[in-house]
Design a protein around this motif. Sequence first.
Motif, PDB file in Angstrom:
ATOM      1  N   ASN A  79       0.868  -1.192   0.000  1.00 25.98           N
ATOM      2  CA  ASN A  79       0.000   0.000   0.000  1.00 25.98           C
ATOM      3  C   ASN A  79       0.900   1.236   0.000  1.00 25.98           C
ATOM      4  O   ASN A  79       1.150   1.832   1.049  1.00 25.98           O
ATOM      5  CB  ASN A  79      -0.900   0.003   1.241  1.00 25.98           C
ATOM      6  CG  ASN A  79      -1.810  -1.193   1.289  1.00 25.98           C
ATOM      7  OD1 ASN A  79      -2.816  -1.240   0.612  1.00 25.98           O
ATOM      8  ND2 ASN A  79      -1.447  -2.184   2.094  1.00 25.98           N
ATOM      9  N   GLU A  81       0.629   4.258  -0.556  1.00 23.63           N
ATOM     10  CA  GLU A  81       0.129   5.523  -0.018  1.00 23.63           C
ATOM     11  C   GLU A  81       0.356   5.635   1.499  1.00 23.63           C
ATOM     12  O   GLU A  81       0.239   6.722   2.059  1.00 23.63           O
ATOM     13  CB  GLU A  81      -1.355   5.692  -0.334  1.00 23.63           C
ATOM     14  CG  GLU A  81      -1.640   5.893  -1.807  1.00 23.63           C
ATOM     15  CD  GLU A  81      -1.015   7.181  -2.344  1.00 23.63           C
ATOM     16  OE1 GLU A  81      -1.136   8.232  -1.685  1.00 23.63           O
ATOM     17  OE2 GLU A  81      -0.417   7.134  -3.422  1.00 23.63           O
ATOM     18  N   MET A 109      -7.250   6.624   5.847  1.00 22.13           N
ATOM     19  CA  MET A 109      -7.872   5.491   5.178  1.00 22.13           C
ATOM     20  C   MET A 109      -9.381   5.681   5.190  1.00 22.13           C
ATOM     21  O   MET A 109      -9.967   5.996   6.229  1.00 22.13           O
ATOM     22  CB  MET A 109      -7.508   4.194   5.900  1.00 22.13           C
ATOM     23  CG  MET A 109      -7.997   2.957   5.195  1.00 22.13           C
ATOM     24  SD  MET A 109      -7.734   1.482   6.179  1.00 22.13           S
ATOM     25  CE  MET A 109      -8.924   1.783   7.463  1.00 22.13           C
ATOM     26  N   ASN A 112     -13.633   2.211   2.610  1.00 26.63           N
ATOM     27  CA  ASN A 112     -13.361   1.087   1.697  1.00 26.63           C
ATOM     28  C   ASN A 112     -11.937   0.564   1.850  1.00 26.63           C
ATOM     29  O   ASN A 112     -11.486  -0.238   1.034  1.00 26.63           O
ATOM     30  CB  ASN A 112     -13.613   1.506   0.252  1.00 26.63           C
ATOM     31  CG  ASN A 112     -15.055   1.876   0.033  1.00 26.63           C
ATOM     32  OD1 ASN A 112     -15.954   1.213   0.522  1.00 26.63           O
ATOM     33  ND2 ASN A 112     -15.286   2.959  -0.693  1.00 26.63           N
ATOM     34  N   ARG A 113     -11.244   1.056   2.851  1.00 27.11           N
ATOM     35  CA  ARG A 113      -9.864   0.668   3.159  1.00 27.11           C
ATOM     36  C   ARG A 113      -8.889   1.046   2.041  1.00 27.11           C
ATOM     37  O   ARG A 113      -7.935   0.334   1.761  1.00 27.11           O
ATOM     38  CB  ARG A 113      -9.765  -0.804   3.532  1.00 27.11           C
ATOM     39  CG  ARG A 113     -10.547  -1.102   4.798  1.00 27.11           C
ATOM     40  CD  ARG A 113     -10.267  -2.446   5.365  1.00 27.11           C
ATOM     41  NE  ARG A 113     -11.075  -2.624   6.586  1.00 27.11           N
ATOM     42  CZ  ARG A 113     -11.088  -3.701   7.316  1.00 27.11           C
ATOM     43  NH1 ARG A 113     -10.324  -4.720   6.996  1.00 27.11           N
ATOM     44  NH2 ARG A 113     -11.852  -3.786   8.385  1.00 27.11           N
ATOM     45  N   ASN A 114      -9.165   2.204   1.437  1.00 25.95           N
ATOM     46  CA  ASN A 114      -8.226   2.799   0.491  1.00 25.95           C
ATOM     47  C   ASN A 114      -7.415   3.838   1.241  1.00 25.95           C
ATOM     48  O   ASN A 114      -7.966   4.644   1.999  1.00 25.95           O
ATOM     49  CB  ASN A 114      -8.966   3.462  -0.677  1.00 25.95           C
ATOM     50  CG  ASN A 114      -9.742   2.463  -1.496  1.00 25.95           C
ATOM     51  OD1 ASN A 114      -9.232   1.422  -1.862  1.00 25.95           O
ATOM     52  ND2 ASN A 114     -10.989   2.765  -1.770  1.00 25.95           N
ATOM     53  N   HIS A 116      -4.837   7.162   1.547  1.00 31.49           N
ATOM     54  CA  HIS A 116      -4.618   8.445   0.908  1.00 31.49           C
ATOM     55  C   HIS A 116      -3.518   9.179   1.662  1.00 31.49           C
ATOM     56  O   HIS A 116      -3.648   9.439   2.845  1.00 31.49           O
ATOM     57  CB  HIS A 116      -5.904   9.279   0.907  1.00 31.49           C
ATOM     58  CG  HIS A 116      -7.091   8.534   0.371  1.00 31.49           C
ATOM     59  ND1 HIS A 116      -7.397   8.525  -0.963  1.00 31.49           N
ATOM     60  CD2 HIS A 116      -8.037   7.778   0.994  1.00 31.49           C
ATOM     61  CE1 HIS A 116      -8.485   7.774  -1.148  1.00 31.49           C
ATOM     62  NE2 HIS A 116      -8.876   7.320   0.018  1.00 31.49           N
TER      63      HIS A 116
END
Length: 120
Positions: A79, A81, A109, A112-114, A116
Amino acid sequence: MAALNYKQFIVLHSFCILSLLSAKAQPFSFHNVNTSDGLSENNVRSVAIDKNGYLWIGTVDGLNVYDGYAVTSYKKESNPEIASNNVIHLTCDSKNRLWLGTLDGITWMDENRNFHRVVL
């Protein structure tokens, strides 16, 4: 309403005491989570609980989430980011976003567990 007399007072208090003695508390269970459970590192720096009840654990070697059954780890390598694997501070905001503080920067985060990365 008339005041309670002595006999009524004793009966009422006896009933209350017996009710408390018969009440049972929920059983309490505690389980340590460590690397044998999938935690990325036993050196925990910060913890936070989100609005869904997940326990987020920041360690010197990544971000982890414990759902009560299993641990899932998130690292910078998979990940990019994430500012750093050394997570020193976690907090969850009113929008249920998880914020990660590291020595190399800040990441948040979403639901949606993305991840940034915050660029200043």
